[in-house]
Design a protein around this motif. Structure first.
Motif, mmCIF file in Angstrom:
data_model
loop_
_atom_site.group_PDB
_atom_site.id
_atom_site.type_symbol
_atom_site.label_atom_id
_atom_site.label_comp_id
_atom_site.label_asym_id
_atom_site.label_seq_id
_atom_site.Cartn_x
_atom_site.Cartn_y
_atom_site.Cartn_z
ATOM 1 N N PHE A 1 5.204 60.579 44.642
ATOM 2 C CA PHE A 1 6.472 60.115 44.067
ATOM 3 C C PHE A 1 6.592 60.560 42.614
ATOM 4 C CE2 PHE A 1 3.187 56.909 43.876
ATOM 5 C CZ PHE A 1 3.200 56.487 42.551
ATOM 6 N N ARG A 2 7.826 60.553 42.119
ATOM 7 C CA ARG A 2 8.096 60.897 40.722
ATOM 8 C C ARG A 2 9.450 60.322 40.320
ATOM 9 N NH1 ARG A 2 9.419 67.449 40.848
ATOM 10 N NH2 ARG A 2 11.290 67.344 42.167
ATOM 11 N N VAL A 3 9.710 60.215 38.998
ATOM 12 C CA VAL A 3 10.947 59.635 38.493
ATOM 13 C C VAL A 3 11.380 60.399 37.245
ATOM 14 C CG1 VAL A 3 9.831 57.945 36.969
ATOM 15 C CG2 VAL A 3 12.084 57.423 37.955
ATOM 16 N N ARG A 4 12.687 60.374 36.976
ATOM 17 C CA ARG A 4 13.209 60.970 35.745
ATOM 18 C C ARG A 4 14.412 60.163 35.270
ATOM 19 N NH1 ARG A 4 16.229 66.513 37.963
ATOM 20 N NH2 ARG A 4 17.865 65.451 39.178
ATOM 21 N N GLY A 5 14.664 60.209 33.966
ATOM 22 C CA GLY A 5 15.855 59.581 33.419
ATOM 23 C C GLY A 5 17.059 60.486 33.542
ATOM 24 N N VAL A 6 18.242 59.872 33.688
ATOM 25 C CA VAL A 6 19.499 60.620 33.780
ATOM 26 C C VAL A 6 20.485 60.023 32.778
ATOM 27 C CG1 VAL A 6 21.382 61.401 35.257
ATOM 28 C CG2 VAL A 6 19.094 61.035 36.224
ATOM 29 N N ALA B 1 -2.936 44.637 54.518
ATOM 30 C CA ALA B 1 -1.936 43.598 54.246
ATOM 31 C C ALA B 1 -0.726 44.122 53.479
ATOM 32 C CB ALA B 1 -2.578 42.443 53.474
ATOM 33 N N THR B 2 -0.706 45.398 53.132
ATOM 34 C CA THR B 2 0.393 45.944 52.329
ATOM 35 C C THR B 2 1.693 45.988 53.127
ATOM 36 O OG1 THR B 2 -1.119 47.306 51.031
ATOM 37 C CG2 THR B 2 1.205 47.926 51.006
ATOM 38 N N ASP B 3 2.722 45.326 52.581
ATOM 39 C CA ASP B 3 4.049 45.352 53.198
ATOM 40 C C ASP B 3 5.012 46.269 52.456
ATOM 41 O OD1 ASP B 3 3.828 43.432 55.410
ATOM 42 O OD2 ASP B 3 3.470 41.953 53.837
ATOM 43 N N GLU B 4 4.832 46.380 51.141
ATOM 44 C CA GLU B 4 5.720 47.210 50.330
ATOM 45 C C GLU B 4 4.928 47.890 49.225
ATOM 46 O OE1 GLU B 4 10.037 44.935 50.563
ATOM 47 O OE2 GLU B 4 8.734 44.592 48.839
ATOM 48 N N ILE B 5 5.450 49.016 48.781
ATOM 49 C CA ILE B 5 4.923 49.703 47.604
ATOM 50 C C ILE B 5 5.938 49.509 46.483
ATOM 51 C CG2 ILE B 5 4.207 51.901 46.622
ATOM 52 C CD1 ILE B 5 3.618 52.828 49.507
ATOM 53 N N TYR B 6 5.503 48.858 45.421
ATOM 54 C CA TYR B 6 6.390 48.521 44.307
ATOM 55 C C TYR B 6 6.172 49.522 43.176
ATOM 56 C CZ TYR B 6 8.294 45.809 40.393
ATOM 57 O OH TYR B 6 9.003 45.397 39.285
ATOM 58 N N LEU B 7 7.195 50.311 42.889
ATOM 59 C CA LEU B 7 7.113 51.327 41.839
ATOM 60 C C LEU B 7 7.884 50.854 40.615
ATOM 61 C CD1 LEU B 7 7.799 54.526 43.978
ATOM 62 C CD2 LEU B 7 5.590 53.506 43.433
ATOM 63 N N ASN B 8 7.320 51.028 39.443
ATOM 64 C CA ASN B 8 8.037 50.697 38.204
ATOM 65 C C ASN B 8 7.680 51.725 37.143
ATOM 66 O OD1 ASN B 8 5.770 49.301 36.356
ATOM 67 N ND2 ASN B 8 5.480 48.673 38.493
ATOM 68 N N TRP B 9 8.594 51.920 36.197
ATOM 69 C CA TRP B 9 8.416 52.990 35.222
ATOM 70 C C TRP B 9 8.960 52.573 33.868
ATOM 71 C CZ3 TRP B 9 11.125 53.260 39.807
ATOM 72 C CH2 TRP B 9 12.514 53.161 39.728
ATOM 73 N N ASP B 10 8.588 53.356 32.839
ATOM 74 C CA ASP B 10 8.986 53.083 31.460
ATOM 75 C C ASP B 10 10.474 53.374 31.259
ATOM 76 O OD1 ASP B 10 6.402 52.442 30.868
ATOM 77 O OD2 ASP B 10 5.900 54.434 30.081
ATOM 78 N N TYR B 11 11.033 52.683 30.266
ATOM 79 C CA TYR B 11 12.406 52.969 29.855
ATOM 80 C C TYR B 11 12.462 54.332 29.161
ATOM 81 C CZ TYR B 11 16.695 52.775 27.104
ATOM 82 O OH TYR B 11 17.913 53.064 26.532
ATOM 83 N N VAL B 12 13.493 55.082 29.465
ATOM 84 C CA VAL B 12 13.725 56.378 28.824
ATOM 85 C C VAL B 12 14.932 56.233 27.910
ATOM 86 C CG1 VAL B 12 14.302 58.802 29.181
ATOM 87 C CG2 VAL B 12 12.769 57.628 30.793
ATOM 88 N N ASP B 13 14.769 56.526 26.633
ATOM 89 C CA ASP B 13 15.858 56.390 25.670
ATOM 90 C C ASP B 13 17.086 57.175 26.131
ATOM 91 O OD1 ASP B 13 14.391 54.795 23.994
ATOM 92 O OD2 ASP B 13 13.706 56.437 22.720
ATOM 93 N N GLY B 14 18.220 56.483 26.167
ATOM 94 C CA GLY B 14 19.472 57.125 26.529
ATOM 95 C C GLY B 14 19.748 57.224 28.014
ATOM 96 N N ALA B 15 18.833 56.752 28.852
ATOM 97 C CA ALA B 15 19.033 56.863 30.305
ATOM 98 C C ALA B 15 20.059 55.842 30.787
ATOM 99 C CB ALA B 15 17.711 56.662 31.037
ATOM 100 N N GLU B 16 21.030 56.314 31.546
ATOM 101 C CA GLU B 16 21.991 55.433 32.195
ATOM 102 C C GLU B 16 21.460 54.960 33.538
ATOM 103 O OE1 GLU B 16 24.912 54.301 31.001
ATOM 104 O OE2 GLU B 16 24.328 55.277 29.128
ATOM 105 N N TYR B 17 20.687 55.791 34.184
ATOM 106 C CA TYR B 17 20.057 55.463 35.454
ATOM 107 C C TYR B 17 18.871 56.405 35.647
ATOM 108 C CZ TYR B 17 24.293 58.300 36.008
ATOM 109 O OH TYR B 17 25.328 59.169 35.788
ATOM 110 N N TYR B 18 18.202 56.245 36.791
ATOM 111 C CA TYR B 18 16.984 57.016 37.059
ATOM 112 C C TYR B 18 17.046 57.590 38.469
ATOM 113 C CZ TYR B 18 15.359 54.359 33.030
ATOM 114 O OH TYR B 18 15.250 53.806 31.780
ATOM 115 N N ASP B 19 16.527 58.797 38.603
ATOM 116 C CA ASP B 19 16.323 59.411 39.915
ATOM 117 C C ASP B 19 14.875 59.188 40.315
ATOM 118 O OD1 ASP B 19 18.894 60.359 40.191
ATOM 119 O OD2 ASP B 19 18.447 62.358 39.410
ATOM 120 N N LEU B 20 14.679 58.569 41.488
ATOM 121 C CA LEU B 20 13.335 58.368 42.036
ATOM 122 C C LEU B 20 13.225 59.162 43.322
ATOM 123 C CD1 LEU B 20 10.585 56.837 42.170
ATOM 124 C CD2 LEU B 20 11.796 55.082 43.503
#
Length: 424
Positions: free
Chosen positions: A280-285, A205-224
């Motif tokens: 998958f992976r994410v980083r603050g920018v 039944a999966t239609d989407e994979i929802y990814l969420n991550w912690d806030y990174v101090d000083g991040a203006e945006y994130y690379d996923l």
């Protein structure tokens, strides 16, 4: 010159803070009768750390603005000039009070007697000021038409606003490894969403994979970033390989991954994968403090490592158990724009590879748009059914979308065959 106090009705006083991305703003506003003898104190929200290297500003300034609000039914009876005399008391970064400055602000409006109104307001700016007080001395209204000073109690739409605004970049935390998690999203036929825990695998039944991550101090945006690898063995579906059997180095991931940049702390990926694994992976920018025009990168949630050789050595992996529309031929295409925006188009084909249905979705809109092609008895696409928005935002094949009077999907038998009861 005779000076009159400016008396207004419907007073409004507010203090607000605005923050979006690198833009920060702190404001206070007076309207109506609160303007007369009014006072405001504006302090930068980061005033306590002003002397520490917590951030860098571009185009910072404090301001005081006099103007008219936009309201329905505003009644103008003539030409007016509103003048306000102010005392401004600035403070240093050490919170030391400086001598007061006297400032005069004027707003002028001209009325042609019918509907056209021209407004000319004014503001006063103070670069490098992070705290200040505003004290209203006198408010004067001049009736241009009659050349007299007047009191106009109905002019409640005059406002006095003070604020501090800056393009601000905070120091990025480049040491902390962000934590990222995944949930599975299910949609029913009416588009109602169900979120399923934090599983490590999809289901039918999966239609989407929802990814969420912690806030990174000083991040203006994130690379996923994410990539997919299949787990089929040498004999196909009957021989599934485990994560430890599939090669995936840092270089493999880099060369075959999709990357988006977003200011949000979440992102949805449609389940359009065949059986295998999504990694998958994410980083603050953020920005360099000595060169704010340049990006500064934080740690990946799955840090780079020469020891990564197999899928099971990556921190964040989802197993795709049920592949997308496995009994159909389909093609998926995504076009990406800034801040993670994307347009997705999926085409579904029959056994002769003729396109039957096209599903389009823009992720800023919570709807899918579906169009279909109907073929005649010779296999020619002769009817193009206009795309129709669906309540369901899922990317999937929609059966029974366009049906005939017998509730059967519309097909060539409805228009390309003669009725046996009729004669030429």
């Amino acid at each position: 010159m005779r000076r009159l106090k400016f008396i207004l009705v419907a007073a409004i006083s507010l203090v607000s803070t605005l923050g979006f991305g690198s833009d920060v703003e702190w404001t206070s506003r007076l309207e109506g009768q609160d303007i007369s003898n009014g006072t405001m104190t504006i302090t930068d929200g980061d005033f306590d750390v002003l002397l520490s290297p917590a951030f860098v500003d571009i185009d910072q300034h404090a301001y005081i603005r006099l103007g008219l609000t936009e309201r329905v039914g505003m009644q103008f009876t003539g030409n007016r000039i509103v003048t306000i005399n102010l005392d401004i008391i600035p403070y240093t970064a050490n919170d030391t009070q400086l001598p007061a400055e006297q400032v005069t602000l004027t707003v002028e409006y001209s009325f042609d007697g019918t509907s056209a109104v021209t407004v000319d307001g004014s503001d006063y700016r103070m670069p490098g000021t992070y705290k200040f007080e505003v004290i209203v001395d006198t408010v004067i209204i001049f009736d241009v038409d009659n050349a007299i000073f007047i009191t106009e109690p109905a002019a409640d739409y005059v406002f006095l606003e003070a604020g501090i605004r800056a393009e601000r970049y905070y120091v990025l935390d480049t040491q902390t490894v962000p934590d990222i998690s995944a949930q599975m999203i299910h949609f029913d036929d009416l588009g109602n969403m169900t979120e399923v825990g934090s599983p490590i695998a999809t289901d039918a039944a999966t239609d989407e994979i929802y990814l969420n991550w912690d806030y990174v101090d000083g991040a203006e945006y994130y690379d996923l970033e994410w990539t997919w690898v299949d787990n089929y063995g040498a004999t196909g579906l009957t021989n599934i390989r485990s994560q430890g059997d599939i090669d995936l180095t840092d270089q493999d991931f880099k060369n075959n991954s999709t990357r988006i940049r977003t200011s949000a702390q979440y992102y949805r990926i449609p389940q359009i994968f065949s059986k295998g694994y999504v990694i998958f992976r994410v980083r603050g920018v953020g920005r360099w403090q000595d060169a704010p025009e340049k990006d500064l990168y934080g740690e990946w949630s799955s840090p780079n490592s020469a020891s990564k050789l197999k899928v099971d050595q990556w921190e964040d992996v989802i197993t795709i158990i049920n592949e997308h529309e496995e009994l159909k031929n389909w093609q998926y295409q995504a076009t990406y724009a800034e801040d993670g925006k994307k347009k997705e188009v999926t085409q579904y084909f029959d056994g002769s590879l003729r396109g039957r249905q096209t599903v389009t979705r823009i992720n800023s809109d919570n709807h899918s748009v579906v169009g279909e092609t109907v073929y005649d008895n010779e296999g020619r696409g002769v009817i193009q059914i206009l795309p129709v928005p669906q309540e369901n935002p899922a990317i999937r094949y929609y059966p029974q979308l366009n049906v005939n009077s017998d509730a059967v999907p519309y097909y060539h038998g409805n228009f390309d065959w003669e009725d046996g009861n009729e004669f030429c």
